[in-house]
Write a protein that holds these residues in place. Structure first.
Motif, PDB file in Angstrom:
ATOM      1  N   GLU A  62       0.834  -1.198   0.000  1.00 13.33           N
ATOM      2  CA  GLU A  62       0.000   0.000   0.000  1.00 13.33           C
ATOM      3  C   GLU A  62       0.872   1.253   0.000  1.00 13.33           C
ATOM      4  O   GLU A  62       0.459   2.316  -0.453  1.00 13.33           O
ATOM      5  N   GLY A  63       2.087   1.139   0.524  1.00 13.74           N
ATOM      6  CA  GLY A  63       3.018   2.267   0.500  1.00 13.74           C
ATOM      7  C   GLY A  63       3.343   2.692  -0.922  1.00 13.74           C
ATOM      8  O   GLY A  63       3.531   3.880  -1.202  1.00 13.74           O
ATOM      9  N   THR A  64       3.395   1.735  -1.838  1.00 14.48           N
ATOM     10  CA  THR A  64       3.649   2.056  -3.245  1.00 14.48           C
ATOM     11  C   THR A  64       2.475   2.839  -3.822  1.00 14.48           C
ATOM     12  O   THR A  64       2.666   3.793  -4.574  1.00 14.48           O
ATOM     13  N   THR A  65       1.257   2.456  -3.453  1.00 15.48           N
ATOM     14  CA  THR A  65       0.069   3.174  -3.913  1.00 15.48           C
ATOM     15  C   THR A  65       0.094   4.606  -3.394  1.00 15.48           C
ATOM     16  O   THR A  65      -0.167   5.552  -4.142  1.00 15.48           O
ATOM     17  N   MET A  66       0.435   4.776  -2.107  1.00 14.64           N
ATOM     18  CA  MET A  66       0.523   6.118  -1.525  1.00 14.64           C
ATOM     19  C   MET A  66       1.582   6.949  -2.242  1.00 14.64           C
ATOM     20  O   MET A  66       1.344   8.098  -2.615  1.00 14.64           O
ATOM     21  N   TRP A  67       2.755   6.357  -2.462  1.00 22.55           N
ATOM     22  CA  TRP A  67       3.853   7.044  -3.146  1.00 22.55           C
ATOM     23  C   TRP A  67       3.432   7.451  -4.556  1.00 22.55           C
ATOM     24  O   TRP A  67       3.653   8.572  -4.988  1.00 22.55           O
ATOM     25  N   LEU A  68       2.799   6.517  -5.291  1.00 19.06           N
ATOM     26  CA  LEU A  68       2.428   6.776  -6.671  1.00 19.06           C
ATOM     27  C   LEU A  68       1.404   7.906  -6.782  1.00 19.06           C
ATOM     28  O   LEU A  68       1.396   8.643  -7.768  1.00 19.06           O
ATOM     29  N   SER A  69       0.578   8.078  -5.770  1.00 21.47           N
ATOM     30  CA  SER A  69      -0.467   9.109  -5.827  1.00 21.47           C
ATOM     31  C   SER A  69       0.115  10.508  -6.024  1.00 21.47           C
ATOM     32  O   SER A  69      -0.534  11.376  -6.604  1.00 21.47           O
ATOM     33  N   SER A  70       1.341  10.723  -5.586  1.00 19.66           N
ATOM     34  CA  SER A  70       1.953  12.047  -5.724  1.00 19.66           C
ATOM     35  C   SER A  70       2.348  12.354  -7.171  1.00 19.66           C
ATOM     36  O   SER A  70       2.659  13.500  -7.495  1.00 19.66           O
ATOM     37  N   TYR A  71       2.306  11.367  -8.057  1.00 15.26           N
ATOM     38  CA  TYR A  71       2.668  11.564  -9.460  1.00 15.26           C
ATOM     39  C   TYR A  71       1.458  11.736 -10.373  1.00 15.26           C
ATOM     40  O   TYR A  71       1.584  11.705 -11.585  1.00 15.26           O
ATOM     41  N   SER A  72       0.298  11.947  -9.794  1.00 14.92           N
ATOM     42  CA  SER A  72      -0.920  12.050 -10.590  1.00 14.92           C
ATOM     43  C   SER A  72      -0.983  13.349 -11.380  1.00 14.92           C
ATOM     44  O   SER A  72      -0.609  14.407 -10.900  1.00 14.92           O
ATOM     45  N   SER A  73      -1.510  13.230 -12.595  1.00 17.95           N
ATOM     46  CA  SER A  73      -1.784  14.412 -13.408  1.00 17.95           C
ATOM     47  C   SER A  73      -3.221  14.883 -13.199  1.00 17.95           C
ATOM     48  O   SER A  73      -3.616  15.913 -13.714  1.00 17.95           O
ATOM     49  N   GLN A  74      -3.993  14.087 -12.471  1.00 19.05           N
ATOM     50  CA  GLN A  74      -5.410  14.359 -12.196  1.00 19.05           C
ATOM     51  C   GLN A  74      -6.259  14.385 -13.464  1.00 19.05           C
ATOM     52  O   GLN A  74      -7.313  14.987 -13.491  1.00 19.05           O
ATOM     53  N   LYS A  75      -5.825  13.685 -14.514  1.00 19.81           N
ATOM     54  CA  LYS A  75      -6.580  13.663 -15.765  1.00 19.81           C
ATOM     55  C   LYS A  75      -7.657  12.580 -15.757  1.00 19.81           C
ATOM     56  O   LYS A  75      -8.677  12.719 -16.414  1.00 19.81           O
ATOM     57  N   ASN A  76      -7.398  11.502 -15.064  1.00 22.00           N
ATOM     58  CA  ASN A  76      -8.267  10.331 -15.179  1.00 22.00           C
ATOM     59  C   ASN A  76      -9.073  10.040 -13.918  1.00 22.00           C
ATOM     60  O   ASN A  76      -9.376   8.907 -13.637  1.00 22.00           O
ATOM     61  N   ILE A  77      -9.429  11.045 -13.154  1.00 24.66           N
ATOM     62  CA  ILE A  77     -10.157  10.805 -11.920  1.00 24.66           C
ATOM     63  C   ILE A  77     -11.519  10.203 -12.267  1.00 24.66           C
ATOM     64  O   ILE A  77     -12.205  10.637 -13.185  1.00 24.66           O
ATOM     65  N   LEU A  78     -11.880   9.193 -11.525  1.00 25.67           N
ATOM     66  CA  LEU A  78     -13.123   8.471 -11.785  1.00 25.67           C
ATOM     67  C   LEU A  78     -14.336   9.334 -11.480  1.00 25.67           C
ATOM     68  O   LEU A  78     -14.296  10.200 -10.622  1.00 25.67           O
ATOM     69  N   TRP A  79     -15.416   9.046 -12.138  1.00 25.18           N
ATOM     70  CA  TRP A  79     -16.644   9.773 -11.851  1.00 25.18           C
ATOM     71  C   TRP A  79     -17.279   9.262 -10.566  1.00 25.18           C
ATOM     72  O   TRP A  79     -18.097   9.920  -9.962  1.00 25.18           O
ATOM     73  N   LYS A  80     -16.892   8.088 -10.136  1.00 24.51           N
ATOM     74  CA  LYS A  80     -17.428   7.507  -8.899  1.00 24.51           C
ATOM     75  C   LYS A  80     -16.456   7.723  -7.752  1.00 24.51           C
ATOM     76  O   LYS A  80     -15.254   7.689  -7.946  1.00 24.51           O
ATOM     77  N   ASN A  81     -16.994   7.922  -6.569  1.00 24.29           N
ATOM     78  CA  ASN A  81     -16.149   7.920  -5.382  1.00 24.29           C
ATOM     79  C   ASN A  81     -15.838   6.486  -5.008  1.00 24.29           C
ATOM     80  O   ASN A  81     -16.668   5.592  -5.197  1.00 24.29           O
ATOM     81  N   LEU A  82     -14.659   6.250  -4.475  1.00 24.52           N
ATOM     82  CA  LEU A  82     -14.291   4.928  -4.004  1.00 24.52           C
ATOM     83  C   LEU A  82     -14.824   4.687  -2.601  1.00 24.52           C
ATOM     84  O   LEU A  82     -15.167   3.570  -2.240  1.00 24.52           O
ATOM     85  N   LEU A  83     -14.895   5.751  -1.798  1.00 30.84           N
ATOM     86  CA  LEU A  83     -15.372   5.657  -0.425  1.00 30.84           C
ATOM     87  C   LEU A  83     -16.610   6.518  -0.250  1.00 30.84           C
ATOM     88  O   LEU A  83     -16.794   7.507  -0.950  1.00 30.84           O
ATOM     89  N   LYS A  84     -17.457   6.128   0.694  1.00 30.79           N
ATOM     90  CA  LYS A  84     -18.616   6.957   1.010  1.00 30.79           C
ATOM     91  C   LYS A  84     -18.972   6.790   2.482  1.00 30.79           C
ATOM     92  O   LYS A  84     -18.525   5.849   3.142  1.00 30.79           O
ATOM     93  N   LYS A  85     -19.765   7.694   2.958  1.00 32.08           N
ATOM     94  CA  LYS A  85     -20.208   7.670   4.352  1.00 32.08           C
ATOM     95  C   LYS A  85     -21.601   7.068   4.395  1.00 32.08           C
ATOM     96  O   LYS A  85     -22.468   7.428   3.593  1.00 32.08           O
ATOM     97  N   TYR A  86     -21.812   6.132   5.315  1.00 34.39           N
ATOM     98  CA  TYR A  86     -23.097   5.470   5.470  1.00 34.39           C
ATOM     99  C   TYR A  86     -23.370   5.326   6.960  1.00 34.39           C
ATOM    100  O   TYR A  86     -22.565   4.720   7.675  1.00 34.39           O
ATOM    101  N   LYS A  87     -24.450   5.914   7.432  1.00 35.13           N
ATOM    102  CA  LYS A  87     -24.817   5.863   8.852  1.00 35.13           C
ATOM    103  C   LYS A  87     -23.661   6.316   9.754  1.00 35.13           C
ATOM    104  O   LYS A  87     -23.387   5.729  10.785  1.00 35.13           O
ATOM    105  N   GLY A  88     -22.944   7.338   9.305  1.00 33.72           N
ATOM    106  CA  GLY A  88     -21.866   7.902  10.101  1.00 33.72           C
ATOM    107  C   GLY A  88     -20.542   7.165  10.027  1.00 33.72           C
ATOM    108  O   GLY A  88     -19.590   7.535  10.693  1.00 33.72           O
TER     109      GLY A  88
END
Length: 182
Positions: A62-88
């Motif tokens: 997961e550290g690789t995923t965190m590291w890679l996130s800093s190299y994003s161009s923000q071009k391909n952000i999904l239309w869906k959220n990966l996380l959501k809040k449900y009942k708090g």
């Protein structure tokens, strides 16, 4: 504040998977303030979603995923959220995570996960997601993880008014999120 992928608690002979929880400690007293368990709604928590995206990207950490996130161009952000809040509580979005059956958590296979994220085979390159898209997906996950745990920490502060915060389990190995919570 505890945020984990698949933490376990055994109490009175019952095995419970705990994903997120918060406590208030004063002197020798410990009071549980909130707890998100798998049994509540058979939903996947923040840590497990991070692990699933890491596997989707063919990373071993997961550290690789965190590291890679800093190299994003923000071009391909999904239309869906990966996380959501449900009942708090914060979970993986049910629209993405549909292959859950019985009482055991199952990781989605790559084909189903790509379909749920509305990605096509054209997004794949020699059976791996291209670097640019991988960075953008990692960035979205990182952002949503940070926002979720910041809100959880703020809610805990509102309940306790304590400036002392003890954070434990593997989601807290995310140093970027830790800095933002501080």
């Amino acid at each position: 504040m505890v945020v984990d992928g698949q933490g376990k608690r055994i109490e009175n002979g019952q095995d419970t998977m705990v994903m997120q929880s918060s406590y208030y400690c004063s002197g020798k007293q410990i009071e549980k303030l909130s707890e998100t368990t798998w049994q509540d709604d058979r939903r996947i928590g923040i840590g497990t979603m991070y692990e699933m995206v890491t596997r989707l990207l063919d990373f071993s950490s997961e550290g690789t995923t965190m590291w890679l996130s800093s190299y994003s161009s923000q071009k391909n952000i999904l239309w869906k959220n990966l996380l959501k809040k449900y009942k708090g509580h914060f979970y993986a979005d049910d629209e993405i995570i549909k292959d859950i059956s019985g009482s055991r958590l199952k990781f989605l296979n790559k084909e189903i996960f790509l379909k749920q994220l509305s990605l096509s085979e054209d997004d794949l390159e020699t059976d791996k997601i291209p670097y640019g898209f991988s960075a953008d997906l990692a960035a979205q996950l990182q952002f949503e993880t940070e926002e979720s745990i910041i809100e959880m920490a703020q809610n805990l502060y509102e309940k306790t008014k304590s400036k002392n915060l003890c954070i434990v389990w593997w989601v807290w190995l995310n140093s970027v999120a830790n800095g933002k919570v501080l």
